[in-house]
Motif scaffolding. Structure first.
Motif, PDB file in Angstrom:
ATOM      1  N   THR A 166      83.921   8.969  48.036  1.00 47.54           N
ATOM      2  CA  THR A 166      83.959   7.625  47.432  1.00 47.54           C
ATOM      3  C   THR A 166      84.919   7.552  46.257  1.00 47.54           C
ATOM      4  O   THR A 166      85.629   6.570  46.102  1.00 47.54           O
ATOM      5  CB  THR A 166      82.564   7.184  46.954  1.00 47.54           C
ATOM      6  OG1 THR A 166      82.071   8.172  46.031  1.00 47.54           O
ATOM      7  CG2 THR A 166      81.603   7.046  48.101  1.00 47.54           C
ATOM      8  N   ASP A 167      84.918   8.594  45.427  1.00 47.44           N
ATOM      9  CA  ASP A 167      85.731   8.524  44.204  1.00 47.44           C
ATOM     10  C   ASP A 167      86.968   9.409  44.270  1.00 47.44           C
ATOM     11  O   ASP A 167      87.772   9.412  43.348  1.00 47.44           O
ATOM     12  CB  ASP A 167      84.903   8.949  42.985  1.00 47.44           C
ATOM     13  CG  ASP A 167      83.856   7.914  42.630  1.00 47.44           C
ATOM     14  OD1 ASP A 167      83.478   7.154  43.533  1.00 47.44           O
ATOM     15  OD2 ASP A 167      83.429   7.868  41.464  1.00 47.44           O
ATOM     16  N   LYS A 168      87.062  10.213  45.332  1.00 54.15           N
ATOM     17  CA  LYS A 168      88.178  11.143  45.475  1.00 54.15           C
ATOM     18  C   LYS A 168      88.296  12.089  44.279  1.00 54.15           C
ATOM     19  O   LYS A 168      89.369  12.340  43.758  1.00 54.15           O
ATOM     20  CB  LYS A 168      89.493  10.401  45.672  1.00 54.15           C
ATOM     21  CG  LYS A 168      89.564   9.632  46.981  1.00 54.15           C
ATOM     22  CD  LYS A 168      90.956   9.090  47.175  1.00 54.15           C
ATOM     23  CE  LYS A 168      91.205   8.624  48.593  1.00 54.15           C
ATOM     24  NZ  LYS A 168      90.240   7.626  49.073  1.00 54.15           N
ATOM     25  N   ARG A 169      87.206  12.545  43.823  1.00 57.99           N
ATOM     26  CA  ARG A 169      87.261  13.545  42.745  1.00 57.99           C
ATOM     27  C   ARG A 169      86.172  14.579  42.972  1.00 57.99           C
ATOM     28  O   ARG A 169      85.263  14.383  43.784  1.00 57.99           O
ATOM     29  CB  ARG A 169      87.123  12.896  41.370  1.00 57.99           C
ATOM     30  CG  ARG A 169      85.808  12.200  41.125  1.00 57.99           C
ATOM     31  CD  ARG A 169      85.901  11.375  39.846  1.00 57.99           C
ATOM     32  NE  ARG A 169      84.725  10.548  39.705  1.00 57.99           N
ATOM     33  CZ  ARG A 169      83.655  10.883  38.982  1.00 57.99           C
ATOM     34  NH1 ARG A 169      83.627  12.052  38.350  1.00 57.99           N
ATOM     35  NH2 ARG A 169      82.621  10.090  38.888  1.00 57.99           N
ATOM     36  N   PHE A 170      86.321  15.641  42.254  1.00 58.47           N
ATOM     37  CA  PHE A 170      85.385  16.745  42.408  1.00 58.47           C
ATOM     38  C   PHE A 170      84.821  17.101  41.044  1.00 58.47           C
ATOM     39  O   PHE A 170      85.546  17.213  40.065  1.00 58.47           O
ATOM     40  CB  PHE A 170      86.111  17.956  43.007  1.00 58.47           C
ATOM     41  CG  PHE A 170      85.233  19.170  43.127  1.00 58.47           C
ATOM     42  CD1 PHE A 170      84.240  19.227  44.091  1.00 58.47           C
ATOM     43  CD2 PHE A 170      85.377  20.239  42.253  1.00 58.47           C
ATOM     44  CE1 PHE A 170      83.426  20.343  44.197  1.00 58.47           C
ATOM     45  CE2 PHE A 170      84.561  21.348  42.349  1.00 58.47           C
ATOM     46  CZ  PHE A 170      83.589  21.404  43.322  1.00 58.47           C
ATOM     47  N   GLN A 171      83.544  17.233  41.012  1.00 58.58           N
ATOM     48  CA  GLN A 171      82.884  17.569  39.758  1.00 58.58           C
ATOM     49  C   GLN A 171      82.255  18.941  39.942  1.00 58.58           C
ATOM     50  O   GLN A 171      81.335  19.107  40.738  1.00 58.58           O
ATOM     51  CB  GLN A 171      81.809  16.522  39.475  1.00 58.58           C
ATOM     52  CG  GLN A 171      81.566  16.314  38.011  1.00 58.58           C
ATOM     53  CD  GLN A 171      80.650  15.137  37.774  1.00 58.58           C
ATOM     54  OE1 GLN A 171      80.583  14.219  38.581  1.00 58.58           O
ATOM     55  NE2 GLN A 171      79.931  15.164  36.684  1.00 58.58           N
ATOM     56  N   PRO A 172      82.806  19.924  39.247  1.00 56.04           N
ATOM     57  CA  PRO A 172      82.304  21.289  39.493  1.00 56.04           C
ATOM     58  C   PRO A 172      80.836  21.442  39.125  1.00 56.04           C
ATOM     59  O   PRO A 172      80.102  22.149  39.798  1.00 56.04           O
ATOM     60  CB  PRO A 172      83.201  22.163  38.643  1.00 56.04           C
ATOM     61  CG  PRO A 172      83.852  21.266  37.667  1.00 56.04           C
ATOM     62  CD  PRO A 172      83.875  19.896  38.237  1.00 56.04           C
ATOM     63  N   VAL A 173      80.463  20.793  38.026  1.00 55.68           N
ATOM     64  CA  VAL A 173      79.065  20.886  37.618  1.00 55.68           C
ATOM     65  C   VAL A 173      78.410  19.559  37.958  1.00 55.68           C
ATOM     66  O   VAL A 173      78.819  18.512  37.448  1.00 55.68           O
ATOM     67  CB  VAL A 173      78.942  21.158  36.105  1.00 55.68           C
ATOM     68  CG1 VAL A 173      77.493  21.360  35.714  1.00 55.68           C
ATOM     69  CG2 VAL A 173      79.784  22.361  35.724  1.00 55.68           C
ATOM     70  N   HIS A 174      77.468  19.602  38.832  1.00 49.77           N
ATOM     71  CA  HIS A 174      76.820  18.341  39.191  1.00 49.77           C
ATOM     72  C   HIS A 174      75.330  18.461  38.929  1.00 49.77           C
ATOM     73  O   HIS A 174      74.708  19.481  39.242  1.00 49.77           O
ATOM     74  CB  HIS A 174      77.074  17.999  40.663  1.00 49.77           C
ATOM     75  CG  HIS A 174      76.858  16.547  40.962  1.00 49.77           C
ATOM     76  ND1 HIS A 174      75.620  16.028  41.202  1.00 49.77           N
ATOM     77  CD2 HIS A 174      77.725  15.514  41.025  1.00 49.77           C
ATOM     78  CE1 HIS A 174      75.731  14.742  41.406  1.00 49.77           C
ATOM     79  NE2 HIS A 174      77.001  14.397  41.301  1.00 49.77           N
ATOM     80  N   ASP A 175      74.817  17.400  38.335  1.00 50.57           N
ATOM     81  CA  ASP A 175      73.366  17.400  38.075  1.00 50.57           C
ATOM     82  C   ASP A 175      72.627  17.386  39.411  1.00 50.57           C
ATOM     83  O   ASP A 175      73.131  16.895  40.419  1.00 50.57           O
ATOM     84  CB  ASP A 175      72.982  16.157  37.269  1.00 50.57           C
ATOM     85  CG  ASP A 175      73.542  16.231  35.872  1.00 50.57           C
ATOM     86  OD1 ASP A 175      73.840  17.355  35.417  1.00 50.57           O
ATOM     87  OD2 ASP A 175      73.717  15.162  35.255  1.00 50.57           O
ATOM     88  N   LEU A 176      71.469  17.891  39.313  1.00 50.32           N
ATOM     89  CA  LEU A 176      70.597  17.851  40.478  1.00 50.32           C
ATOM     90  C   LEU A 176      70.350  16.392  40.845  1.00 50.32           C
ATOM     91  O   LEU A 176      70.173  15.540  39.985  1.00 50.32           O
ATOM     92  CB  LEU A 176      69.271  18.493  40.078  1.00 50.32           C
ATOM     93  CG  LEU A 176      68.609  19.446  41.048  1.00 50.32           C
ATOM     94  CD1 LEU A 176      69.588  20.517  41.533  1.00 50.32           C
ATOM     95  CD2 LEU A 176      67.420  20.093  40.366  1.00 50.32           C
ATOM     96  N   THR A 177      70.376  16.125  42.108  1.00 51.90           N
ATOM     97  CA  THR A 177      70.078  14.764  42.526  1.00 51.90           C
ATOM     98  C   THR A 177      68.566  14.545  42.463  1.00 51.90           C
ATOM     99  O   THR A 177      67.798  15.346  42.986  1.00 51.90           O
ATOM    100  CB  THR A 177      70.589  14.532  43.949  1.00 51.90           C
ATOM    101  OG1 THR A 177      71.945  14.903  44.004  1.00 51.90           O
ATOM    102  CG2 THR A 177      70.427  13.095  44.363  1.00 51.90           C
ATOM    103  N   ILE A 178      68.186  13.516  41.769  1.00 57.40           N
ATOM    104  CA  ILE A 178      66.779  13.165  41.664  1.00 57.40           C
ATOM    105  C   ILE A 178      66.568  11.975  42.574  1.00 57.40           C
ATOM    106  O   ILE A 178      67.099  10.906  42.320  1.00 57.40           O
ATOM    107  CB  ILE A 178      66.413  12.760  40.218  1.00 57.40           C
ATOM    108  CG1 ILE A 178      66.952  13.779  39.211  1.00 57.40           C
ATOM    109  CG2 ILE A 178      64.923  12.535  40.081  1.00 57.40           C
ATOM    110  CD1 ILE A 178      66.300  15.125  39.277  1.00 57.40           C
ATOM    111  N   GLY A 179      65.858  12.176  43.617  1.00 53.21           N
ATOM    112  CA  GLY A 179      65.648  11.065  44.529  1.00 53.21           C
ATOM    113  C   GLY A 179      66.834  10.908  45.444  1.00 53.21           C
ATOM    114  O   GLY A 179      67.267  11.846  46.097  1.00 53.21           O
TER     115      GLY A 179
END
Lengths: 1043, 213
Positions: B27-40
């Motif tokens: 969707t955003d064409k970017r990469f985030q090396p550190v990603h928060d845990l998805t809640i829900g």
């Protein structure tokens, strides 16, 4: 889970208790309790179970009025309008009444104006209302009922008549929540029931569309429309999570455990009130008299956007959450009011910093549109923090974000340790990418690269850096090259080439790599201007190192230069424009060849061959170097000398001849010298050259060749023969002497003197024939001159005789016919001494000037003009001198001029002559009728006097120039014999003049004092009738003495 | 933005396999090396074009943790496609695929297109699951298989778009009842038939549309 972990740590809200001083609690002392709440338009609105509605202002003053008799069930205060919609019961039973109030219009009892009262009944069934929602545009109102019905009111809600109601739904489960959502084109109504979530598109009347969103519903008050910047979601709280819905369908969901009691939206925060089984925590800020045994509610505030919990607390049961006055308030079971005051951004951030939650801080700051400086500060703090923790890579990442604001030296200092070199490199790279790097940074970065490649074998960094495009990185290429040069020369070279730093590239190639041929290659690929510049700059060393190639290149450069890689046919040529070939000035490069004459010659020859026109110095140089080569060459001197001569003889080549001569002399290049002498007509020099060479044949040849142009050569040759050669060959001497004799170049005396003066072996025998010849000639001349003298003497005698005749004898005028009309003469007549007679009238008509005899006039005129011309010939001295120079025999010229009287003082003579003339004029006056007498007297003066008289007549003020008889004679040799005749003519003319017009044309007028003027009186007398001349003048025949 | 179809996707798989990163990359064409845990469940959307039709992809990115399994289950229903993701560097995520697949099959409609994705293909050095294994698994269960890297964006687009193509083909074939929104397909506003009683076969899909009625 993640939400909860943060909970313990941070709190963005301050919980303040008892902010209303118990005002609210006072309202509900008895058994009535708060039934329903709403807020908006600067009021908190509370509806209680006794039918009262309380409006609470910000200062916590309360205005209450009775809205219903029994109880108030629902309230909706519009946010930006004073309208208040209430639903309550006036009578017992199920009979909900909608009342719409204007809280700004109070009557005397303090009750607001009520616009309308409507019964809220879906399909005429008495059902309790379970939800109420009013659109802010005051055109839409929705009511949800316990039985699941939904009523939509369209039209102005304040007017009963214009408002149309429509039952949209007739279903089973209780409506638990309603919300309007407006987009730019559509209006949606979200509906939550016990068992489902729906959305209606209610944009168009009677075309309502229902979209089923979910099969799970929620409890009452557990849904809210979350309107944030990004997207609006209808949020529904269930026990396991908060689900979001869009108008399209399901959206995200947030897993938050707990039985939800209430959901509220405040700014970008979701406030969740949920039941907790844990006992109410002893909250330090809450009232101490709280009974800890009661079941409490936990309040959680979520930052949805940043996905973390910003506030969490547990307190006694919450009755209402009110969002007003830019903040939000809680009312608990005991009607205590709590205020949750949001901290300002700074304190939020400092809170996060204290907990080292920098990433959250950054997220918050970004979402709140925090200014860049502030952000940079956060990055910096974060970086510092990571640094202290030892996470240098992370720190650098943060520091990189500060580029542009934070002074790079701050970061660089921290990472100067060689351990951190990779990180430092990273930072510096980023710095360059951001175009913030200074020279020092570039230097440092390149040094880092070098070090990295040395220690770790990572050479890619540098290459990558060098090869990166300009747009990617910005740095000072010069500095980079300088740095690279020390560490890795090949990279420096690459860098220079890439950035077209020709100067650097060439310099590097020459100084570091000594690849001269490559330099030439490189230069030849440049465009003309650059090629020229760099060739000038580095030509010296190139010629020294690779003379051959350099010369070839220079040849190209100076003739028709084209960059090596350029197209054969340039674009210009294709488009039809004439492509000007570039060529450099060869003289700019000459100095390069200083020690390499052969190359220079080669170079210049080529240039000349190519037909370019060079300046004089270039040719001079070429000549000089030709000679140089010629001098040095051993084998093919002739070839060179021919070349030199060709150069000298080439008329197109404009060398400086004088300089060429000097150069030829320096190199003693005889042929050249001779050619140049000849070219400059310095025949004497040629002769001298031959003489010094002692080449008799050449001397002779030279004399023969140039003798006619410069006769003195022969004399020179003679002198040289005499002086320098002890024994000149006879033939030579003879020829010289012959020529001298023939051309009379030197007087024999001098020749003999010359021959005799020196210590030579010239004997009389050598010159015998010469002397003989000379003597014979001399004799012949003497004889000739003697004859001439005799002739002159004869003439003189003749003239003397004639003079005598004129002086003493009488002249008989015997003409019987008029010379004009040829009729016999009749009085009055005019006679001239030239034996012409005229009738007076004939004379007057025939002669236009009244002077002299008309018949003789043309002849006389010629004579006069001759005299005049001679007079003009004033530069006698110069003529004399020039003739003296020209003449072979100067003495004769001098003698001739002496004879003409050039050396006499003429002035005195002239004066005397004039005085004499005056005397005679006086006599003439007396005996003016006696013409013969006058004539006789005048004759005494001879024709020379007459001429002088004439001259003075024309230019009386001028000094009469001397005219010698000799000169006259010389110039008129053809008329020599007629001098006598001319003399008589003169006399006659004078006669006419004196007898007829003596007064009017006084020739001496300016010379004479008027008082002494003998004609002065005569002019006065001219008034007199008796004056015969007057009549004569007027041509009165009667009084004319001649008539 | 108007669209011809709206497809709903769900991304499932063990925690930490890179589901959120795939979504973010798509969707955003970017990469985030550190990603928060998805809640829900998180949510993303993007427009793509298939067969010169604008198709809106609505993607639910679910939490992989077991604790949220009940929440994510409710999202299977109403999804037209699922991306089943495992991490090629962690074998256990591959081993759990069966569980996920069963879960998905159980809770979704039978026509849901499932694509098997082996993520983190950039970490070749740490690979634990061979590509062939993934292919074999996909063959066995009738899935489409692809290895992707959310970090380098390799195959990310393709994964989503191929899934969309498959769904689109199924629509053309009349496999999907496009009027039943529970299938996870919605016809765009301008494409919806004026008379809702008629089947939604419109435009080019008209010829095949008959099959579904």
């Amino acid at each position: 889970m993640a939400f909860l972990e943060v909970v313990e740590k941070i709190s963005f809200f301050d919980l303040k208790t008892n902010i209303d001083n118990g005002n609210i609690a006072d309202l509900f002392k008895e058994d009535c309790k708060i039934n329903v709440t709403s807020s908006g338009n600067n009021h908190l609105v509370l509806g209680d179970s006794s039918g009262q509605v309380h409006l609470v202002t910000r200062s916590w003053s309360v205005h209450s009025f009775r809205a219903y008799e029994l109880c108030t069930d629902h309230l909706y205060q519009l946010k930006n309008s004073s309208l208040l919609v209430t639903i309550g019961q006036d009578e017992p039973g199920v009979n909900p009444l909608i009342k719409i109030w204007d809280t700004n219009r109070l009557d005397k009892n303090g009750t607001p104006h009520c616009f309308r009262v409507t019964r809220a009944l879906p399909g005429n069934r008495p059902v309790q209302v379970s939800a109420l929602c009013v659109h802010e545009n005051l055109q839409l109102m929705a009511l949800g009922f316990v039985d699941g019905s939904l009523m939509l009111y369209r039209g102005d809600i304040t007017r009963e008549r214009s408002s149309k109601q429509k039952l949209l739904r007739d279903a089973s489960s209780t409506v638990t929540g309603l919300a309007f959502k407006s987009t730019s084109s559509n209006i949606y109504l979200f509906l939550a029931t016990d068992s489902s979530v729906l959305v209606y598109n209610i944009t168009h009347k009677d075309k309502e569309e229902r979209i089923h969103l979910d099969n799970i519903g929620c409890a009452k008050r557990c849904c809210v429309l979350a309107e944030s910047i990004q997207e609006s979601h209808f949020m529904v709280g269930r026990n396991d999570a908060v689900y979001c819905y869009t108008t399209d369908g399901r959206g995200p969901c947030y897993a938050i455990d707990g039985e939800k009691v209430m959901l509220e939206w405040f700014r970008s925060y979701l406030i969740i009130i949920s039941k907790t089984n844990r006992p109410t925590a002893v909250n330090s800020v809450s009232n101490g008299n709280q009974s800890s045994g009661l079941q409490g509610d936990s309040i959680t505030v979520l930052d949805i956007h940043n996905k973390f919990i910003v506030f969490s607390a547990t307190m006694s049961r919450i009755k209402a959450v009110l969002n007003e006055f830019g903040s939000f308030y809680l009312i608990d079971e005991e009607n205590r009011v709590y205020h949750l005051d949001e901290k300002d951004l700074q304190s939020k951030l400092s809170l996060l910093f204290k907990k080292n939650l920098y990433d959250i801080a950054i997220r918050i700051a970004k979402s709140q549109q925090y200014d860049t400086e502030g952000l940079v500060d956060i990055f910096k703090q974060y970086g510092d923090h990571l640094c202290n923790k030892g996470d240098y890579t992370g720190a650098i990442e943060q520091y990189i974000k500060t580029i542009g604001k934070l002074e790079p030296s701050y970061v660089i200092r921290k990472f100067l340790d060689s351990q951190h070199i990779e990180k430092l490199t990273m930072y510096l790279q980023a710095l360059h990418k951001e175009r913030q790097a200074t020279e020092d940074h570039t230097t440092l970065l390149l040094n880092c690269y070098t070090k990295l490649s040395n220690t770790l074998g990572q050479n890619e960094g540098l290459k990558e850096f060098i090869l990166s495009k300009d747009s990617d990185l910005s740095y000072d290429v010069d500095v980079a090259i300088k740095v690279c040069r020390q560490g890795s020369p090949s990279e420096a070279l690459m860098l220079a080439k890439r950035h077209e730093k020709h100067d650097w590239y060439i310099k590097l190639l020459i100084e570091d790599h000594q690849k001269y041929c490559e330099v030439l290659e490189y230069i030849s690929s440049l465009n003309f201007e650059n090629a020229e510049t760099y060739m000038r700059k580095y030509g010296n060393i190139l010629i020294e190192k690779v003379p051959n190639e350099s010369t070839q290149f220079l040849k190209k450069l100076c003739t028709n230069y084209k960059p090596r890689d350029s197209m054969i046919i340039s674009e210009n040529a294709l488009t039809g424009n004439y492509d000007l070939p570039h060529h450099a000035e060869p003289e700019d490069f000459i100095h390069l060849f200083l020690n390499n004459s052969e190359r220079l010659v080669e170079f210049l020859e080529h240039v000349i061959e190519e037909g370019s026109i060079l300046t004089t110095p270039v040719y001079n140089t070429l000549l000089e170097h030709y000679l140089h080569v010629w001098t040095n060459s051993q084998n093919d001197r002739t070839k060179w000398s021919q070349k030199i001569l060709k150069l000298l003889q080439n008329p197109d080549i404009k060398y400086d001849k004088a300089q060429a001569l000097v150069v030829c002399h320096m190199h003693s290049f005889g042929e050249g010298i001779l050619y140049l002498y000849e070219e400059q007509k310095l025949y004497q020099q040629i002769l001298r050259h031959h003489i010094t060479k002692n080449d008799m044949n050449s001397i002779l040849a030279c004399c023969r060749r140039f003798g006619n142009q410069e006769p003195n050569l022969w004399v020179q040759a003679l002198w040289s023969c005499v002086r320098d050669t002890p024994n000149p060959p006879q033939a030579l001497l003879n020829e010289i002497l012959t020529v001298i004799a023939k051309e009379r170049l030197l007087s024999p005396q001098l020749v003999i003197d010359a021959l005799g003066s020196e210590n030579t072996d010239i004997t009389v025998g050598h010159i015998k024939s010469y002397i003989m010849n000379e003597l014979e000639q001399e004799q012949g001349k003497t004889a000739e001159i003697t004859g001439l003298i005799q002739n002159y003497r004869k003439d003189t005698d003749k003239l003397k005789k004639q003079l005598e005749t004129l002086k003493s004898g009488a002249i008989v005028i015997q003409g019987s016919r008029c010379a004009a009309c040829h009729h016999p003469l009749e009085l009055p007549t005019i006679h001239f001494l030239c034996q012409h007679s005229y009738h007076q009238h004939c004379f007057q008509s025939f002669c236009d000037e009244d002077q002299g005899c008309p018949a003789c006039q043309p002849e006389n005129k010629n004579l006069l003009e001759l005299l005049k011309a001679r007079e003009h010939n004033r530069d006698l001295n110069e003529t004399f001198h020039s003739q003296l120079e020209k003449a072979h025999d100067g003495y004769s010229v001098a003698a001739e001029y002496f004879g003409r009287g050039v050396f006499n003082s003429y002035k005195d003579i002239t004066n005397k002559a004039v005085k004499k003339l005056i005397e005679k004029k006086d006599e003439e006056e007396i005996s003016r009728t006696l013409i013969p007498k006058v004539e006789k007297e005048l004759r005494d003066y001879g024709y020379g006097a007459e001429a002088r008289l004439r001259q003075s007549e024309k230019k009386p003020s001028q000094i009469i120039p001397p005219i010698s008889e000799g000169k006259l004679r010389q110039q008129e040799t053809s008329r020599y014999g007629s001098s006598l005749k001319s003399n008589t003519n003169f006399d006659k003319k004078k006669d006419v003049y004196t007898s007829n017009i003596p007064g009017t044309l006084n020739p001496f007028e300016s010379d004479y004092d008027p008082s002494n003027n003998p004609f002065e009186n005569e002019q006065e007398e001219s008034e007199d009738d008796t004056n015969p001349f007057r009549d004569n003048y007027e041509c009165d025949k009667n009084l004319n003495p001649f008539s | 933005m108007s669209y011809a179809y709206l497809f709903k996707y769900i991304i499932i798989g063990d925690t930490g396999v890179g589901k959120s990163c795939l979504l973010l990359q798509f969707t955003d064409k970017r990469f985030q090396p550190v990603h928060d845990l998805t809640i829900g469940v998180e949510f993303g959307a993007r427009m793509i074009t298939i067969d010169s039709k604008q198709i809106k992809l609505q993607i639910w990115d679910t939490a992989g943790q077991e604790a949220f399994r009940s929440i994510t289950r409710s999202y299977y229903r109403g999804a037209a496609g699922a991306l089943l993701v495992y991490d090629i560097t962690r074998r256990e995520t591959f081993n759990h695929l069966t569980t996920w697949l069963d879960d998905a099959r159980q809770h979704s409609n039978s026509n849901m297109v499932i694509m098997l994705i082996g993520n983190k293909s950039d970490l070749e050095s740490r690979r634990e699951v061979k590509k062939e294994e993934g292919e074999a698994f996909a063959r066995e269960h009738g899935l489409v298989f692809m290895e992707t890297s959310a970090k380098t964006a390799a195959n990310v687009e393709e994964a989503f778009i191929n899934t969309a193509k498959e769904i689109y083909e199924k629509i053309q074939e009349g496999v999907f009842d496009i009027n039943n929104e529970a299938n996870g397909i919605k016809i765009g506003p301008q494409h919806s038939p004026t008379n809702p009683s008629l089947p939604g076969a419109t435009g080019s899909s008209g010829s095949q549309g008959g099959g579904c009625c």
